[in-house]
Write a protein that holds these residues in place. Structure first.
Motif, PDB file in Angstrom:
ATOM      1  N   PHE A  87      -5.470 -11.222  -3.924  1.00 54.69           N
ATOM      2  CA  PHE A  87      -4.400 -10.429  -3.304  1.00 54.69           C
ATOM      3  C   PHE A  87      -3.282 -11.343  -2.809  1.00 54.69           C
ATOM      4  O   PHE A  87      -2.108 -11.135  -3.116  1.00 54.69           O
ATOM      5  CB  PHE A  87      -4.969  -9.601  -2.150  1.00 54.69           C
ATOM      6  N   ARG A 104       1.334  -3.619  -9.277  1.00 54.84           N
ATOM      7  CA  ARG A 104      -0.082  -3.432  -8.935  1.00 54.84           C
ATOM      8  C   ARG A 104      -0.693  -4.795  -8.672  1.00 54.84           C
ATOM      9  O   ARG A 104      -0.516  -5.738  -9.453  1.00 54.84           O
ATOM     10  CB  ARG A 104      -0.828  -2.737 -10.063  1.00 54.84           C
ATOM     11  N   ILE A 105      -1.388  -4.903  -7.566  1.00 48.96           N
ATOM     12  CA  ILE A 105      -1.996  -6.160  -7.136  1.00 48.96           C
ATOM     13  C   ILE A 105      -3.483  -5.932  -6.846  1.00 48.96           C
ATOM     14  O   ILE A 105      -3.907  -4.793  -6.689  1.00 48.96           O
ATOM     15  CB  ILE A 105      -1.272  -6.724  -5.888  1.00 48.96           C
ATOM     16  N   PRO A 106      -4.270  -6.990  -6.750  1.00 45.62           N
ATOM     17  CA  PRO A 106      -5.692  -6.836  -6.416  1.00 45.62           C
ATOM     18  C   PRO A 106      -5.884  -6.262  -5.006  1.00 45.62           C
ATOM     19  O   PRO A 106      -5.024  -6.406  -4.133  1.00 45.62           O
ATOM     20  CB  PRO A 106      -6.233  -8.270  -6.490  1.00 45.62           C
ATOM     21  N   HIS A 107      -7.019  -5.646  -4.806  1.00 42.89           N
ATOM     22  CA  HIS A 107      -7.352  -5.032  -3.512  1.00 42.89           C
ATOM     23  C   HIS A 107      -7.556  -6.127  -2.459  1.00 42.89           C
ATOM     24  O   HIS A 107      -8.335  -7.062  -2.679  1.00 42.89           O
ATOM     25  CB  HIS A 107      -8.617  -4.189  -3.651  1.00 42.89           C
ATOM     26  N   ALA A 133      -4.361  -4.131   4.293  1.00 39.90           N
ATOM     27  CA  ALA A 133      -3.193  -4.942   3.893  1.00 39.90           C
ATOM     28  C   ALA A 133      -2.688  -5.759   5.079  1.00 39.90           C
ATOM     29  O   ALA A 133      -2.353  -6.928   4.930  1.00 39.90           O
ATOM     30  CB  ALA A 133      -2.084  -4.054   3.347  1.00 39.90           C
ATOM     31  N   SER A 140       0.862  -1.178   0.000  1.00 37.10           N
ATOM     32  CA  SER A 140       0.000   0.000   0.000  1.00 37.10           C
ATOM     33  C   SER A 140       0.901   1.230   0.000  1.00 37.10           C
ATOM     34  O   SER A 140       1.831   1.324   0.794  1.00 37.10           O
ATOM     35  CB  SER A 140      -0.954   0.047   1.198  1.00 37.10           C
ATOM     36  N   TYR A 192       1.073  -2.166  -4.648  1.00 36.36           N
ATOM     37  CA  TYR A 192      -0.035  -1.231  -4.417  1.00 36.36           C
ATOM     38  C   TYR A 192      -1.302  -1.741  -5.090  1.00 36.36           C
ATOM     39  O   TYR A 192      -1.253  -2.503  -6.044  1.00 36.36           O
ATOM     40  CB  TYR A 192       0.322   0.175  -4.911  1.00 36.36           C
ATOM     41  N   TYR A 193      -2.442  -1.318  -4.554  1.00 36.99           N
ATOM     42  CA  TYR A 193      -3.716  -1.816  -5.062  1.00 36.99           C
ATOM     43  C   TYR A 193      -4.748  -0.736  -5.277  1.00 36.99           C
ATOM     44  O   TYR A 193      -5.785  -0.980  -5.863  1.00 36.99           O
ATOM     45  CB  TYR A 193      -4.291  -2.884  -4.114  1.00 36.99           C
ATOM     46  N   ASP A 194      -4.489   0.440  -4.837  1.00 34.44           N
ATOM     47  CA  ASP A 194      -5.460   1.528  -4.957  1.00 34.44           C
ATOM     48  C   ASP A 194      -5.012   2.487  -6.059  1.00 34.44           C
ATOM     49  O   ASP A 194      -3.883   2.962  -6.038  1.00 34.44           O
ATOM     50  CB  ASP A 194      -5.567   2.283  -3.631  1.00 34.44           C
TER      51      ASP A 194
END
Length: 88
Positions: free
Chosen positions: A60, A49-52, A83, A8, A31-33
């Motif tokens: 995630f 970038r990863i899933p929320h 997270a 994050s 990060y996911y947002d």
């Protein structure tokens, strides 16, 4: 030196990224947002970038495991409550 993997990169994550980077610690970010801004810091060596974690917890965790080799043998630093909850 082993890298830090900051999970994050919003406000709290950006502060952690800057502090670690200025101390010479290699920083990687998951990060996911889409509103995160810390992953754009000059201190970040790699951003993924990863899933929320709250919306897609299984995806995630799978993404974190899939990228484990890219992160190296560093330490995880979750900088958001969602997270931290997902990683714990």
């Amino acid at each position: 030196m082993l890298p830090a993997v900051v999970v994050s990169s919003f406000t709290m994550g950006l502060g952690v990224i800057r502090a670690l980077g200025e101390a010479g610690v290699p920083v990687m970010v998951a990060y996911y947002d889409p509103q995160d801004m810390g992953y754009l810091s000059k201190h970040v060596q790699k951003a993924i970038r990863i899933p929320h974690p709250e919306k897609e917890p299984d995806a995630f965790l799978k993404a974190m495991l899939d990228h484990a080799d890219a992160f190296g043998h560093g330490f995880l630093m979750p900088t958001s409550d969602v997270a931290l909850k997902a990683l714990s």
